[in-house]
Design an enzyme around this catalytic site. Structure first.
Site, mmCIF file in Angstrom:
data_model
loop_
_atom_site.group_PDB
_atom_site.id
_atom_site.type_symbol
_atom_site.label_atom_id
_atom_site.label_comp_id
_atom_site.label_asym_id
_atom_site.label_seq_id
_atom_site.Cartn_x
_atom_site.Cartn_y
_atom_site.Cartn_z
ATOM 1 N N CYS A 27 0.838 -1.267 -0.070
ATOM 2 C CA CYS A 27 -0.004 0.028 -0.036
ATOM 3 C C CYS A 27 0.824 1.293 0.064
ATOM 4 C CB CYS A 27 -1.084 -0.033 1.359
ATOM 5 S SG CYS A 27 -1.947 -1.353 1.346
ATOM 6 N N ASP A 73 -2.418 -3.944 7.790
ATOM 7 C CA ASP A 73 -3.662 -4.547 8.584
ATOM 8 C C ASP A 73 -3.687 -6.191 7.762
ATOM 9 O OD1 ASP A 73 -4.288 -2.549 9.783
ATOM 10 O OD2 ASP A 73 -5.993 -2.057 8.669
ATOM 11 N N CYS A 127 -2.828 3.570 3.183
ATOM 12 C CA CYS A 127 -3.487 2.516 3.930
ATOM 13 C C CYS A 127 -4.383 3.084 4.920
ATOM 14 C CB CYS A 127 -2.334 1.575 4.430
ATOM 15 S SG CYS A 127 -3.017 -0.206 4.870
ATOM 16 N N ASP A 128 -5.171 2.041 5.364
ATOM 17 C CA ASP A 128 -6.410 2.345 6.262
ATOM 18 C C ASP A 128 -6.162 3.519 7.288
ATOM 19 O OD1 ASP A 128 -7.254 0.120 4.551
ATOM 20 O OD2 ASP A 128 -7.836 -1.057 6.297
ATOM 21 N N LYS A 129 -5.245 3.057 8.296
ATOM 22 C CA LYS A 129 -5.096 4.016 9.484
ATOM 23 C C LYS A 129 -4.282 5.157 9.047
ATOM 24 C CE LYS A 129 -7.428 0.859 10.904
ATOM 25 N NZ LYS A 129 -7.171 -0.113 9.748
ATOM 26 N N CYS A 189 -5.647 -1.816 -1.071
ATOM 27 C CA CYS A 189 -6.344 -3.119 -1.253
ATOM 28 C C CYS A 189 -7.595 -2.718 -2.345
ATOM 29 C CB CYS A 189 -7.072 -3.772 -0.065
ATOM 30 S SG CYS A 189 -5.736 -4.106 0.940
ATOM 31 N N GLU A 214 -9.546 -5.804 13.736
ATOM 32 C CA GLU A 214 -10.388 -6.146 12.708
ATOM 33 C C GLU A 214 -10.686 -7.683 12.853
ATOM 34 O OE1 GLU A 214 -9.340 -2.550 9.344
ATOM 35 O OE2 GLU A 214 -8.718 -4.726 9.065
ATOM 36 N N SER A 222 -12.715 -5.221 8.976
ATOM 37 C CA SER A 222 -12.127 -4.462 7.934
ATOM 38 C C SER A 222 -13.137 -4.152 6.755
ATOM 39 C CB SER A 222 -11.158 -5.851 7.192
ATOM 40 O OG SER A 222 -10.883 -5.569 5.511
#
Length: 563
Positions: free
Chosen positions: A55, A87, A128-130, A197, A448, A474
């Site tokens: 990512c 993650d 990425c997510d966070k 992702c 998650e 997630s």
């Protein structure tokens, strides 16, 4: 020696101007500053580059492009790094407890570096997510002219696969539908290169939300990670900060209540991640905008789901990129009166002005449905209340697995326990898996549950098993799942009182979640309940557990009332 004469240099001037700052200038000369650079506004480029995860593996090149854009526009770009975690790599392990913690570390580090070094403006690049909400929270705390850039989406793997395909393959193998050779082939081909992702998972959900919020340049959320468009986006972001400095436009001018409503609207229309609820509330708390779980319910009553995107749909973000990204969708929502067009954005123009000349999607496309023929007439993000979640829980229910589920509780004290029983066949149709002590404080870190939900789907139980937790999910999770249950088990929430065999009903039309146990029995169980010993006594996880707020307030660590 430079003298303060440029109002754009409000923060850098005290660091480099005057005879008394000769030592500061000496240090900066060693990293490439010239006499001319000391007279320019300094633009910090917060890079989340790392080889930890695909990512973020390309973001150093993007940071260089953003720095070059700032330099070409008359500023001085200065690249610095913050952390990221993966993650996808950590899911299902104890290490995943650091995931949500990393959001706070990222916000802290961006605030710390920019506050110390005296950057006048910032570009933050997340992938990425966070690290994306972490970047926004850092920018919000500093409240200096800033632009966020999304690192971009990954391309599909072989046979239209992605990271969730790998997780689900494990469940398919446990069921006997895939042999080990097939699982290994999916593992080897699902992740073809850099980028986040590929579905409308948390990264793409948050990128879309941030663009709708007005903190990214138009189009930033829907570009492939490795592309000329993404490189140009970064250069333009660096230049845009100089214009924001000229006009003194700050995040607090952009991240308004109306802007957050726009972000929620776009996330719902796209069928986005439950994590968007957690992160948008956290970002709003950071900038001082009131936002609550109820706002998602209210907005969700009038906004339909129109995107056929993974995990519940078919298409990937790269395919949405091919037909124009989210700009045509936003134009459609604006024309329908579902977005606030008067919100200011990082272009210096309003959202309506940015969208004025956006063309509609190609007529033959199948990814985004018309508003009058949606995939779901109301939001898939359901905020549930009841005797199991008196302060709320968050569900992502598309309707494909139904809207109501009644089953028998099968209780687990951790994700690992649940995963083992799913894979060995102990979990059967009619079960409601209760995974508790995974909340922000109890986990700590609010892991998650992608591994369990993917195993459930892989075993073909997506319509026959529900899963509830005080942890979270997630963006790749789908099925009949409810997370963020508050109060969490560690705080003595009712989820701590559920026993194996209790009947639980989840109703995504009435927005309720109930355990069929009398109030008297729950009181008896509460009297016998004992608070667990904290799992960590020292270090980042222990510090997080002591300072984090409830999931219903975004699980942030800097609220005045945090215990």
């Amino acid at each position: 020696m430079s003298e303060q004469s440029d109002p754009r240099r409000r923060y850098s001037s005290p660091v480099v101007d005057g005879l008394g700052k000769s030592a500061s200038r000496a240090m900066l000369r060693a990293v490439g500053f010239t006499d001319e650079d000391f007279r320019k506004p300094q633009v910090g480029i917060a890079s989340t580059w790392s080889r930890v995860t695909p990512c973020n593996s390309h973001i150093h090149e993007l940071a260089e492009a953003a720095s070059g854009g700032a330099d070409a526009a008359g500023g001085k770009g200065v690249i610095f790094n913050t952390i990221t975690i993966s993650d996808g790599i950590a899911n299902g392990t104890e290490g995943m407890k650091y995931s949500l913690v990393s959001r706070e570390v990222i916000a802290d580090s961006i605030e710390t570096v920019a506050g110390c070094e005296g950057f006048d403006g910032l570009v933050a690049i997340g992938g990425c997510d966070k690290n994306m909400p972490g970047c926004l929270m850092g920018l919000a705390r500093l409240d200096r002219p800033s632009v966020f850039v999304y690192g971009g989406t990954i391309l599909p793997g072989e046979n239209h696969t992605d990271i969730v395909s790998v997780f689900e393959a494990v469940g398919q193998h446990a069921k006997g539908d895939l042999d080990l050779i097939a699982v290994k082939h999916i593992e080897e081909t699902a992740i073809p290169g850099p980028g986040s992702c590929g579905g409308m998972y948390t990264a793409n959900s948050m990128a879309s939300a941030i663009e709708a919020l007005g903190m990214s340049l138009p189009g930033s959320s829907a570009q492939n990670a490795v592309s000329r468009a993404k490189h140009d986006d970064c250069e333009a972001a660096g230049a845009a900060v100089l214009e924001l400095l000229e006009r003194d436009i700050k995040p607090s001018d952009i991240m308004t209540r109306k802007a957050f409503e726009n972000a929620i609207t776009v996330v719902i229309a796209l069928g986005g991640s439950t994590n968007a609820v957690l992160h948008l509330i956290a970002m709003a708390n950071t900038i001082g905008v009131p936002l609550s779980l109820e706002d998602f319910t209210e907005i969700g009553r009038r906004v339909p789901v129109v995107a056929d995107l993974r995990p519940s749909g078919h298409y990937m973000m790269s395919e949405l990129v091919e037909i124009g990204g989210i700009q045509p969708l936003m134009k459609t929502l604006l024309d329908a009166g579902l977005l606030h067009g008067d919100c200011l954005t990082v272009t210096g123009r309003t959202l309506a002005e940015n969208l004025a000349n956006v063309a509609p999607y190609p007529a033959e496309q199948q990814i985004i449905a018309p508003l009058d023929r949606p995939f779901k007439a109301e939001s898939h993000l359901r905020i549930l209340y009841g005797n199991l979640a008196p302060e709320g829980g968050v569900a992502k229910i598309t309707g494909k697995e139904g809207t109501r589920f009644t089953g028998t509780a099968r209780v687990f004290g951790s994700e690992e326990e649940a995963q083992a029983r799913i894979l060995d066949g102990t979990v059967v149709a009619g079960d409601v898996l209760v995974i508790r002590y995974e909340g922000p404080r109890g986990g700590p870190g609010m892991r998650e549950m992608l591994s369990p939900t993917s195993a459930i789907m892989g075993r073909g139980l997506g319509s026959d098993v529900a899963l509830i937790t005080d942890g979270r999910f997630s963006g790749g999770s789908h099925g009949f799942v409810v997370g963020h249950i508050t109060p969490e088990a560690y705080d003595g929430g009712p989820i701590a009182l559920v026993h194996d065999g209790d009947e639980i009903t989840i109703d995504a039309e009435a927005d309720t979640i109930e355990v069929n146990v009398s109030d008297e029995e729950l009181m008896r169980r509460r009297a016998a309940w004992q608070k667990p010993t904290p799992r960590y006594a020292r270090g980042a996880l222990a510090k997080y557990a002591r300072t984090v707020s409830s999931a219903s307030t975004g699980a942030v660590t800097d609220l005045p009332d945090v215990r």
